[in-house]
Design an enzyme around this catalytic site. Structure first.
Site, PDB file in Angstrom:
ATOM      1  N   GLY A   1     -21.270 138.007  91.162  1.00 16.99           N
ATOM      2  CA  GLY A   1     -21.241 137.246  89.926  1.00 16.99           C
ATOM      3  C   GLY A   1     -22.338 136.227  89.748  1.00 16.99           C
TER       4      GLY A   1
ATOM      5  CB  ALA B   1     -22.382 141.913  94.636  1.00 20.20           C
ATOM      6  N   GLY B   2     -24.449 140.828  92.334  1.00 16.23           N
ATOM      7  CA  GLY B   2     -25.560 139.909  92.128  1.00 16.23           C
ATOM      8  C   GLY B   2     -26.643 140.374  91.183  1.00 16.23           C
TER       9      GLY B   2
ATOM     10  CG  ASN C   1     -17.558 143.804  86.472  1.00 15.88           C
ATOM     11  OD1 ASN C   1     -16.474 143.815  87.051  1.00 15.88           O
ATOM     12  ND2 ASN C   1     -17.589 143.568  85.171  1.00 15.88           N
ATOM     13  CB  THR C   2     -20.863 139.445  86.588  1.00 12.58           C
ATOM     14  OG1 THR C   2     -19.757 139.417  87.495  1.00 12.58           O
ATOM     15  CG2 THR C   2     -20.997 138.088  85.916  1.00 12.58           C
TER      16      THR C   2
ATOM     17  CE  LYS D   1     -17.252 147.423  95.276  1.00 11.90           C
ATOM     18  NZ  LYS D   1     -17.476 146.399  94.234  1.00 11.90           N
TER      19      LYS D   1
END
Length: 258
Positions: free
Chosen positions: A158, A184-185, A206-207, A97
Site C-alpha cells: 500500500g 506490493a508497493g 491493488n492499492t 495466495k
C-alpha cells in the site's frame, strides 16, 4: 502467444489485481475489466466465502477470473492454514495466495511462518503462491518445497513507492525456476513496467487502482505498462554505459579533417 504459466495453467494476462479498498463494487469491476487480468485476489477475512451471494463475491464472474483467495491478516502459520482450508471447503479451487503478516505497521511477511505454512499447504494439495520479502534465499527454499510462484514485495503493501527492492528481486529472477510475481508497493504503471523489464513474470496491483479517482482508467494504464515492460524484456534492453556513444557516425559529411 506469450502466456503466463503457473502450475501448468495458462493465463493471457501478466497483471494480477486485488479487490480491496475500492470505493464500490462497481469501481472494482471496472478496474478488473480494464486490467485484462485473469486472476483476482480476495482477502478471506473480508468475505463470507461460504455464501455465493456475498456482496463482493456475487459480482465476480468465476468463469472469467480465477478467484485467488489470500490469507491476508493471518498472523502465523496456523491461522493461514486454517483460512486456506476454509476456502477450499467452501468450494474455491485449491489455489491460495499465502500471506503471513504479524507486523501491523508495515505488513511485512514473516519468513519462518510463511515457510511453515507453505510446507503444510503443499502437502495438503494446494497450489501455493507465497508473498515474501525480497529474500533470494527464502525464495529458493520455497521453490524447492514446491511453491508454484514466489511473490517478492517491491515495497511495503500500500505504500505506492515502487520497486525499492530492485537488486534483490533481480537475484530472485536470475535464480528462479517458477514464475516471479512482484507484489506490493507498485504505485504507478511505470513501476509495473520496471518490474517487467527486469524479467519478472507478472505483477500484482491493488492499492494503486483502488485509491485512484478513476480506477478503470488506472487499471488500463497498468495493463499497458505491464505489456510494454514485457515486450521490452523480450526485445532485449540496451546495456548501460559509463560514457556517451553517438547513435550516428561521426564520419562522412561531418568531417573533422578540413
Amino acid at each position: 502467444m506469450d502466456e503466463l504459466i503457473i502450475a501448468g495453467r495458462r493465463f493471457k494476462s501478466r497483471l494480477l489485481v486485488g479487490t480491496g479498498k475500492f470505493s464500490s463494487n462497481q469501481a472494482m469491476l471496472e478496474a478488473m475489466e480494464a486490467s485484462g487480468s485473469d486472476i483476482v485476489t480476495v482477502a478471506l477475512r473480508r468475505v463470507d466465502i461460504d455464501n455465493p451471494e456475498d456482496y463482493m463475491l456475487k459480482h465476480i464472474d468465476r468463469s472469467k477470473y480465477l478467484l485467488l483467495p489470500n490469507t491476508s491478516g493471518a498472523r502465523d502459520c496456523e491461522e493461514a492454514v486454517r483460512l486456506a482450508r476454509l476456502a477450499r471447503a467452501a468450494g474455491c479451487e485449491p489455489w491460495i495466495k499465502l500471506e503471513v503478516t504479524p507486523d501491523p505497521y508495515y505488513l511485512l511477511p514473516d519468513p519462518i511462518e510463511t515457510y511453515k505454512a507453505a510446507q503444510i499447504l503443499i502437502k495438503d494439495g494446494f497450489t501455493v503462491l507465497p508473498y515474501i520479502n525480497a529474500d533470494p534465499i527464502l525464495a529458493k527454499h520455497l521453490q524447492e518445497i514446491g511453491c508454484a510462484t514466489v511473490m517478492p514485495l517491491g515495497a511495503p503493501i500500500g505504500t505506492n513507492k515502487g520497486v525499492k527492492t530492485r537488486d534483490n528481486i533481480a537475484i530472485i529472477i536470475e535464480q528462479a525456476h517458477v514464475p516471479v510475481v512482484v507484489d506490493a508497493g507498485l504505485g504507478a504503471p511505470s513501476h509495473a513496467a520496471e518490474a517487467m523489464e527486469m524479467g519478472a513474470d507478472a505483477v500484482l496491483v491493488n492499492t494503486a487502482l483502488a485509491v485512484s479517482p478513476h480506477p478503470g482508467m488506472m487499471a488500463a494504464a497498468f495493463r499497458k505498462g505491464v505489456e510494454a515492460g514485457r515486450e521490452a524484456f523480450l526485445a532485449g534492453l540496451g546495456k548501460q554505459r559509463k560514457f556517451a556513444e553517438a547513435s550516428s557516425p561521426l564520419t562522412g559529411f561531418l568531417r573533422d579533417d578540413k
